[in-house]
Design an enzyme around this catalytic site. Structure first.
Site, PDB file in Angstrom:
ATOM      1  CB  SER A  50      13.575 -44.955 101.152  1.00 43.32           C
ATOM      2  OG  SER A  50      14.803 -45.341 101.756  1.00 43.32           O
ATOM      3  CG  HIS A  53       3.810 -39.127  89.171  1.00 38.65           C
ATOM      4  ND1 HIS A  53       3.234 -38.230  90.037  1.00 38.65           N
ATOM      5  CD2 HIS A  53       5.099 -39.250  89.560  1.00 38.65           C
ATOM      6  CE1 HIS A  53       4.143 -37.814  90.911  1.00 38.65           C
ATOM      7  NE2 HIS A  53       5.285 -38.427  90.635  1.00 38.65           N
ATOM      8  CB  CYS A 100      18.854 -44.925 101.994  1.00 35.08           C
ATOM      9  SG  CYS A 100      18.679 -43.458 100.956  1.00 35.08           S
TER      10      CYS A 100
END
Length: 268
Positions: free
Chosen positions: A118, A123, A146
């Site tokens: 995962s 950003h 996941c």
């Protein structure tokens, strides 16, 4: 509450559902001059540099019960930063507790160790309008897991980690897993809205709009701060130094900017 063996869904193999949370926040500021705008950008760039963002994402990993495998981080010139954390599902020994962290979410008391990769990324995008005195800082965070661990567990912490005027959140469950009879499961927890995972005292601070596609397990919520105090949007001075006319003009500009971001369209 821990589920009994009879209550837990028995799966064929391991849980390979992918749960993705995209969290976008915006901070708006009014700066009168080019020098003030550049100073605001420099301030934001320092406040949310790669090192601090790494600490935030590392704590997100702890909250959702994931193990950090690798971290890549970068500060950009002239501004902005990125951090990517690769995590794996693992046993939940202890979930950190704090006043800004809540318990709701489909995270179980324990999970089976798997090598389900995962990731968590962030950003940042500081920018300013060339003419109108509006400066904006945006941070985009994606938490993709996941298995049984859930990114929704960290939502309240993320909200409190940023000075947020506007938030947009998207949550989606992709793929499927199977029970022991081979029946496909396209989601493994109940959810009607992302708001289910935001504490009431936080929801009370924002106007919120939901756009959900339940049959596709797609959920979208956007939020705008209800209260407006001009002093919170001035960089380096207070509204007392402005005339009533200036206060009204700046207030109109800021609220117009916030509404355009909130509704996702230009209104002027």
């Amino acid at each position: 509450m821990k589920l009994s063996p009879e209550q837990r869904i028995q799966l064929h193999g391991f849980n390979n559902l992918t749960k993705s949370l995209s969290f976008n926040m915006y901070d708006i500021c009014y700066t009168r001059t080019k020098e003030e705008r550049e100073a605001y950008i420099e301030y934001i760039d320092e406040q949310y540099n790669a090192d601090r963002l790494t600490k935030i994402l590392t704590h997100v990993s702890e909250i959702i019960g994931a193990h950090v495998l690798n971290i890549a981080k970068q500060d950009y010139v002239p501004q902005g930063a990125s951090v990517t954390v690769l995590v794996s599902e693992g046993p939940v020994v202890e979930v950190p507790k704090a006043s800004y962290e809540e318990s709701p979410g489909p995270l179980p008391d324990s999970v089976v160790i798997q090598l389900d990769k995962s990731h968590i990324t962030v950003h940042t995008y500081p920018e300013y309008h060339p003419d109108e005195g509006i400066s904006t800082f945006r941070a985009d965070i994606d938490v993709s897991t996941c298995g049984e661990i859930s990114p929704l567990k960290a939502l309240n912490y993320l909200i409190h980690s940023f000075d947020t005027d506007i938030m947009t959140m998207d949550y989606r469950v992709r793929g499927f897993t199977r029970d022991i009879s081979g029946h496909k499961l396209f989601i493994d927890h109940d959810i009607s809205s992302i708001q289910n995972y935001i504490p009431e005292q936080v929801r009370d601070l924002y106007d919120m709009i939901d756009v959900n596609v339940y049959q596709e397990n797609i959920f979208h919520t956007k939020c705008k701060l209800k209260q407006f105090d001009l002093d919170n949007y001035l960089f380096g001075y207070t509204k007392d130094s402005l005339t009533p006319e200036q206060q009204a003009q700046i207030t109109d500009s800021l609220q117009a900017e916030m509404n355009e971001i909130y509704y996702g369209k230009n209104m002027s």
